[in-house]
Design a protein around this motif. Structure first.
Motif, PDB file in Angstrom:
ATOM      1  N   MET A   1      -0.332   7.653 -21.882  1.00  0.00           N
ATOM      2  CA  MET A   1      -0.748   7.257 -20.554  1.00  0.00           C
ATOM      3  C   MET A   1      -1.235   8.498 -19.807  1.00  0.00           C
ATOM      4  N   ASN A   2      -2.308   8.343 -19.046  1.00  0.00           N
ATOM      5  CA  ASN A   2      -2.883   9.424 -18.255  1.00  0.00           C
ATOM      6  C   ASN A   2      -2.796   9.051 -16.773  1.00  0.00           C
ATOM      7  N   PHE A   3      -2.315   9.975 -15.957  1.00  0.00           N
ATOM      8  CA  PHE A   3      -2.248   9.740 -14.516  1.00  0.00           C
ATOM      9  C   PHE A   3      -1.954  11.039 -13.789  1.00  0.00           C
ATOM     10  N   VAL A   4      -2.022  10.967 -12.477  1.00  0.00           N
ATOM     11  CA  VAL A   4      -1.649  12.073 -11.596  1.00  0.00           C
ATOM     12  C   VAL A   4      -0.513  11.565 -10.714  1.00  0.00           C
ATOM     13  N   ALA A   5       0.621  12.235 -10.744  1.00  0.00           N
ATOM     14  CA  ALA A   5       1.718  11.898  -9.834  1.00  0.00           C
ATOM     15  C   ALA A   5       1.540  12.751  -8.579  1.00  0.00           C
ATOM     16  N   MET A   6       1.891  12.177  -7.425  1.00  0.00           N
ATOM     17  CA  MET A   6       1.642  12.839  -6.154  1.00  0.00           C
ATOM     18  C   MET A   6       2.829  12.644  -5.219  1.00  0.00           C
ATOM     19  N   ASP A   7       3.108  13.671  -4.412  1.00  0.00           N
ATOM     20  CA  ASP A   7       4.105  13.536  -3.349  1.00  0.00           C
ATOM     21  C   ASP A   7       3.730  14.440  -2.189  1.00  0.00           C
ATOM     22  N   PHE A   8       3.789  13.881  -0.989  1.00  0.00           N
ATOM     23  CA  PHE A   8       3.591  14.625   0.250  1.00  0.00           C
ATOM     24  C   PHE A   8       4.899  14.693   1.013  1.00  0.00           C
ATOM     25  N   GLU A   9       5.058  15.748   1.797  1.00  0.00           N
ATOM     26  CA  GLU A   9       6.065  15.818   2.850  1.00  0.00           C
ATOM     27  C   GLU A   9       5.285  16.002   4.144  1.00  0.00           C
ATOM     28  N   THR A  10       5.815  15.462   5.239  1.00  0.00           N
ATOM     29  CA  THR A  10       5.119  15.543   6.522  1.00  0.00           C
ATOM     30  C   THR A  10       5.949  16.280   7.561  1.00  0.00           C
ATOM     31  N   ALA A  11       5.251  16.864   8.529  1.00  0.00           N
ATOM     32  CA  ALA A  11       5.896  17.647   9.583  1.00  0.00           C
ATOM     33  C   ALA A  11       6.541  16.761  10.646  1.00  0.00           C
ATOM     34  N   ASN A  12       5.992  15.570  10.831  1.00  0.00           N
ATOM     35  CA  ASN A  12       6.505  14.656  11.847  1.00  0.00           C
ATOM     36  C   ASN A  12       6.184  13.224  11.443  1.00  0.00           C
ATOM     37  N   GLN A  13       6.299  12.297  12.368  1.00  0.00           N
ATOM     38  CA  GLN A  13       6.091  10.886  12.051  1.00  0.00           C
ATOM     39  C   GLN A  13       4.623  10.517  11.831  1.00  0.00           C
ATOM     40  N   LYS A  14       3.698  11.394  12.192  1.00  0.00           N
ATOM     41  CA  LYS A  14       2.279  11.105  12.009  1.00  0.00           C
ATOM     42  C   LYS A  14       1.886  11.315  10.550  1.00  0.00           C
ATOM     43  N   ALA A  15       1.182  10.352   9.998  1.00  0.00           N
ATOM     44  CA  ALA A  15       0.769  10.444   8.598  1.00  0.00           C
ATOM     45  C   ALA A  15      -0.176  11.609   8.354  1.00  0.00           C
ATOM     46  N   GLN A 164       9.622   1.854 -22.012  1.00  0.00           N
ATOM     47  CA  GLN A 164      10.503   0.691 -22.096  1.00  0.00           C
ATOM     48  C   GLN A 164       9.782  -0.647 -21.969  1.00  0.00           C
ATOM     49  N   VAL A 165       8.714  -0.699 -21.140  1.00  0.00           N
ATOM     50  CA  VAL A 165       8.069  -1.993 -20.898  1.00  0.00           C
ATOM     51  C   VAL A 165       6.625  -2.060 -21.373  1.00  0.00           C
ATOM     52  N   GLY A 166       6.032  -0.910 -21.701  1.00  0.00           N
ATOM     53  CA  GLY A 166       4.655  -0.888 -22.183  1.00  0.00           C
ATOM     54  C   GLY A 166       3.632  -0.646 -21.087  1.00  0.00           C
ATOM     55  N   THR A 167       2.476  -0.196 -21.510  1.00  0.00           N
ATOM     56  CA  THR A 167       1.403   0.160 -20.579  1.00  0.00           C
ATOM     57  C   THR A 167       0.786  -1.067 -19.920  1.00  0.00           C
ATOM     58  N   GLU A 168       0.631  -2.143 -20.671  1.00  0.00           N
ATOM     59  CA  GLU A 168      -0.028  -3.339 -20.127  1.00  0.00           C
ATOM     60  C   GLU A 168       0.730  -3.913 -18.928  1.00  0.00           C
ATOM     61  N   ALA A 169       2.038  -3.925 -19.000  1.00  0.00           N
ATOM     62  CA  ALA A 169       2.842  -4.437 -17.873  1.00  0.00           C
ATOM     63  C   ALA A 169       2.630  -3.588 -16.627  1.00  0.00           C
ATOM     64  N   LEU A 170       2.456  -2.295 -16.818  1.00  0.00           N
ATOM     65  CA  LEU A 170       2.233  -1.395 -15.689  1.00  0.00           C
ATOM     66  C   LEU A 170       0.824  -1.530 -15.129  1.00  0.00           C
ATOM     67  N   LYS A 171      -0.165  -1.697 -15.989  1.00  0.00           N
ATOM     68  CA  LYS A 171      -1.554  -1.830 -15.544  1.00  0.00           C
ATOM     69  C   LYS A 171      -1.713  -2.995 -14.569  1.00  0.00           C
ATOM     70  N   LYS A 172      -0.942  -4.040 -14.782  1.00  0.00           N
ATOM     71  CA  LYS A 172      -1.019  -5.220 -13.906  1.00  0.00           C
ATOM     72  C   LYS A 172      -0.553  -4.916 -12.492  1.00  0.00           C
ATOM     73  N   MET A 173       0.132  -3.794 -12.307  1.00  0.00           N
ATOM     74  CA  MET A 173       0.680  -3.456 -11.001  1.00  0.00           C
ATOM     75  C   MET A 173      -0.152  -2.397 -10.258  1.00  0.00           C
ATOM     76  N   THR A 174      -1.297  -2.013 -10.806  1.00  0.00           N
ATOM     77  CA  THR A 174      -2.128  -1.010 -10.141  1.00  0.00           C
ATOM     78  C   THR A 174      -2.962  -1.663  -9.049  1.00  0.00           C
ATOM     79  N   ARG A 175      -3.332  -0.844  -8.072  1.00  0.00           N
ATOM     80  CA  ARG A 175      -4.172  -1.300  -6.964  1.00  0.00           C
ATOM     81  C   ARG A 175      -5.235  -0.249  -6.698  1.00  0.00           C
ATOM     82  N   ILE A 176      -6.378  -0.713  -6.227  1.00  0.00           N
ATOM     83  CA  ILE A 176      -7.432   0.226  -5.851  1.00  0.00           C
ATOM     84  C   ILE A 176      -7.218   0.633  -4.393  1.00  0.00           C
ATOM     85  N   ILE A 177      -7.340   1.917  -4.132  1.00  0.00           N
ATOM     86  CA  ILE A 177      -7.201   2.450  -2.773  1.00  0.00           C
ATOM     87  C   ILE A 177      -8.596   2.882  -2.331  1.00  0.00           C
TER      88      ILE A 177
END
Length: 178
Positions: A1-15, A164-177
């Motif tokens: 599987m190929n992907f980029v994992a991402m995480d942000f932290e924020t300074a305050n409540q503003k996105a 554990q569940v396979g790639t196909e099960a995960l692909k069904k849960m993707t969304r376009i942003i």
């Protein structure tokens, strides 16, 4: 599987107040590269946020602003890449609002939320917070709310789930942003 994992932290409540970002590049189901940076959000810090991630204004004084970071990572955000985050709506919103703050644009990209995948495939967990899921799956999470540690845990959560569940099960849960 190929992907980029991402995480942000924020300074305050503003996105749009991103103060740190981490990425983990996964190719053929292996983490092959990571990226971490503090970001000068050019705004105030909320004491609640500081208490969560321990990043304070002094720490980001000489950090780049997001508009200087974006050219280095922009190529990872397009329809050819799957971007994964734990609580992806939050991280996708931070990216979108921070880009808007600097009048920058991203191409549409595919997104997958490991909160959603853990709820679907591990409903027996007491909750689906990152630290809980990591612990239940025996994934190392050294410093929760440090963007790089959270990103690596997120990547490992998805890789474990895929095994554990396979790639196909995960692909069904993707969304376009957009």
């Amino acid at each position: 599987m190929n992907f980029v994992a991402m995480d942000f932290e924020t300074a305050n409540q503003k996105a749009s107040s991103a103060c740190s970002l981490a990425l983990a590049l996964v190719e053929n189901s292996r983490i092959v590269d990571t990226f971490y940076t503090l970001i000068n959000p050019q705004t105030h810090f909320n004491s609640r946020n500081i208490a969560i991630h321990h990043i304070n204004p002094r720490m980001v004084q000489t950090a780049p602003t997001f508009d200087l970071v974006w050219p280095h990572i922009k190529a990872l955000f397009n329809e050819d890449h799957l971007v994964v985050a734990h609580n992806a709506p939050f991280d996708n919103r931070v990216l979108k609002e921070t880009l808007a703050f600097y009048q920058l644009q991203a191409a549409p990209y595919w997104s997958l939320d490991t909160v959603r995948t853990s709820r679907k495939f591990y409903p027996e967990f007491p909750n689906h917070k990152l630290n809980t899921v990591a612990q239940a799956l025996k994934i190392k999470l050294e410093h929760h709310h440090h963007a790089l540690d959270d990103t690596l845990a997120c990547a490992e959560i998805l890789l474990t789930t895929q095994a554990q569940v396979g790639t196909e099960a995960l692909k069904k849960m993707t969304r376009i942003i957009q």
